[in-house]
Design an enzyme around this catalytic site. Structure first.
Site, PDB file in Angstrom:
ATOM      1  N   CYS A 151      47.946 111.293  32.595  1.00 16.86           N
ATOM      2  CA  CYS A 151      48.906 112.383  32.517  1.00 16.86           C
ATOM      3  C   CYS A 151      50.219 112.154  33.256  1.00 16.86           C
ATOM      4  O   CYS A 151      51.107 111.517  32.747  1.00 16.86           O
ATOM      5  CB  CYS A 151      48.233 113.675  32.980  1.00 16.86           C
ATOM      6  SG  CYS A 151      48.984 115.102  32.190  1.00 16.86           S
ATOM      7  N   LYS A 153      43.935 108.378  39.091  1.00 18.21           N
ATOM      8  CA  LYS A 153      45.320 108.802  38.837  1.00 18.21           C
ATOM      9  C   LYS A 153      46.208 108.401  40.013  1.00 18.21           C
ATOM     10  O   LYS A 153      45.903 108.736  41.165  1.00 18.21           O
ATOM     11  CB  LYS A 153      45.362 110.319  38.652  1.00 18.21           C
ATOM     12  CG  LYS A 153      46.668 110.892  38.132  1.00 18.21           C
ATOM     13  CD  LYS A 153      46.447 112.375  37.840  1.00 18.21           C
ATOM     14  CE  LYS A 153      47.619 113.037  37.168  1.00 18.21           C
ATOM     15  NZ  LYS A 153      47.300 114.467  36.825  1.00 18.21           N
ATOM     16  N   GLU A 212      42.206 114.413  29.687  1.00 18.38           N
ATOM     17  CA  GLU A 212      42.105 114.580  31.130  1.00 18.38           C
ATOM     18  C   GLU A 212      41.160 115.745  31.426  1.00 18.38           C
ATOM     19  O   GLU A 212      41.190 116.772  30.738  1.00 18.38           O
ATOM     20  CB  GLU A 212      43.480 114.867  31.716  1.00 18.38           C
ATOM     21  CG  GLU A 212      43.497 115.052  33.229  1.00 18.38           C
ATOM     22  CD  GLU A 212      44.900 115.266  33.777  1.00 18.38           C
ATOM     23  OE1 GLU A 212      45.758 115.765  33.041  1.00 18.38           O
ATOM     24  OE2 GLU A 212      45.122 114.925  34.951  1.00 18.38           O
TER      25      GLU A 212
HETATM   26  N1  LIG Z   1      47.817 116.905  34.509  1.00 20.79           N
HETATM   27  C1  LIG Z   1      49.053 116.478  34.688  1.00 20.79           C
HETATM   28  O1  LIG Z   1      49.302 115.452  35.331  1.00 20.79           O
HETATM   29  C2  LIG Z   1      50.148 117.312  34.082  1.00 20.79           C
HETATM   30  C3  LIG Z   1      51.467 116.563  34.012  1.00 20.79           C
HETATM   31  C4  LIG Z   1      52.543 117.425  33.446  1.00 20.79           C
HETATM   32  O2  LIG Z   1      52.301 118.510  32.918  1.00 20.79           O
HETATM   33  C5  LIG Z   1      53.932 116.952  33.552  1.00 20.79           C
HETATM   34  O3  LIG Z   1      54.817 117.748  33.212  1.00 20.79           O
HETATM   35  O4  LIG Z   1      54.143 115.793  33.972  1.00 20.79           O
END
Ligand SMILES: NC(=O)CCC(=O)C(=O)O
Length: 284
Positions: A158, A117, A48
């Site tokens: 993520c 996303k 990411e």
């Molecule tokens: N960049 C993200 O979306 C981080 C996601 C994350 O750390 C989580 O705990 O879920």
């Protein structure tokens, strides 16, 4: 037209050391994808926000239109190495809005898809971490899958990994590999990063690959690292530490089929009692 499917392929995950200099990030990514291809990888995953620092204060400064500088680099890199390249994500600007976008390129360098996303990373753990992507980003509005000669692949970024429904919809659509460019942090990383990817893999009896930036203690957002590949049994079969690395895994689709035959939960869902569905227009 019959789609030739091969029972096994090599997957590489690039855990990139990301700096504030975009040109350096792009150059390093290109070199490590070449390294991965040189070791027989046919699909390569980047982290990411691989081209710039991850943070709400940086997205606007580093945002690009797509196509743009970073995606042109990704296209060239996919073509020169003849790999499927899941280009991590970059901050995208479109119509005055910002997105956290993953582009996927085929071995011919053509853009296969763009995944924005869907679930923005908005959390507040008192005394630990507060992050609100929605302060600057706009969420995507569709699911993203692509077909390869090896298998169908589902894409999330993520925080998308926390949503079991998304993974299940990808699985029910025929995906056998889910890829998540990510950047967990030093609070949720040790607590949830591995557990979530093992859960998605086990829930759906498929492979899950995650790519984190390398950990940089000097950055404003310290990434957990530990990019991984998990198999349909829920085992971590390849994992990085915190430092910059390329990890590899041979994805064995016969093994996946064997697991689904031995513990046939994928076929035993009670669709007569419950369902997880995507709304019209949500699937690309
Ligand atoms: N960049 C993200 O979306 C981080 C996601 C994350 O750390 C989580 O705990 O879920």
């Amino acid at each position: 037209i019959a789609v030739l499917c091969f029972p096994e392929f090599r997957l590489a995950v690039v855990q990139l050391h990301v700096t504030s200099v975009k040109a350096d990030n792009l150059s390093r990514a290109r070199g490590l994808v070449k390294e991965a291809a040189g070791r027989g990888s046919q699909l390569v995953l980047l982290p990411e926000c691989f081209n710039s620092p991850y943070g709400t204060g940086f997205f606007s400064q580093y945002a690009e239109r797509i196509p743009g500088e970073s995606t042109q680099l990704l296209s060239e890199t996919a073509k020169e190495n003849q790999v499927y390249l899941v280009g991590g994500s970059i901050p995208e600007e479109d119509g005055g809005k910002l997105y956290n976008s993953c582009t996927v390129f085929g071995p011919d360098g053509e853009l296969i898809l763009k995944h924005r996303k869907i679930h923005l990373f908005d959390i507040d753990v008192p005394g630990k971490i507060r992050f609100q992507e929605s302060e600057t980003l706009t969420p995507g509005d569709r699911l993203s899958t692509f077909q390869t000669p090896f298998c169908k692949v589902g894409v999330g970024i993520c925080y998308d990994m926390r949503f079991a429904e998304l993974a299940q919809l990808y699985s029910r659509s025929g995906c056998q590999l889910l890829v998540y460019p990510g950047a967990f942090n030093m609070t949720t990383g040790p607590a949830h990063w591995e557990l979530l990817q093992r859960a998605r893999a086990l829930d759906n009896q498929l492979y899950v690959a995650t790519a984190s930036p390398a950990r940089d203690e000097a950055s404003s957002y310290v990434a957990w690292g530990h990019s991984s590949v998990v198999n349909p049994w829920g085992e971590v079969i390849s994992k990085a530490g915190p430092e910059e690395a390329v990890i590899y895994a041979d994805v064995d689709l016969q093994y996946l089929a064997d697991i689904r035959q031995q513990i046939p939960v994928t076929a035993q869902r009670r669709d007569d009692l419950y369902a997880v569905t995507s709304l019209p227009g949500a699937a690309s």
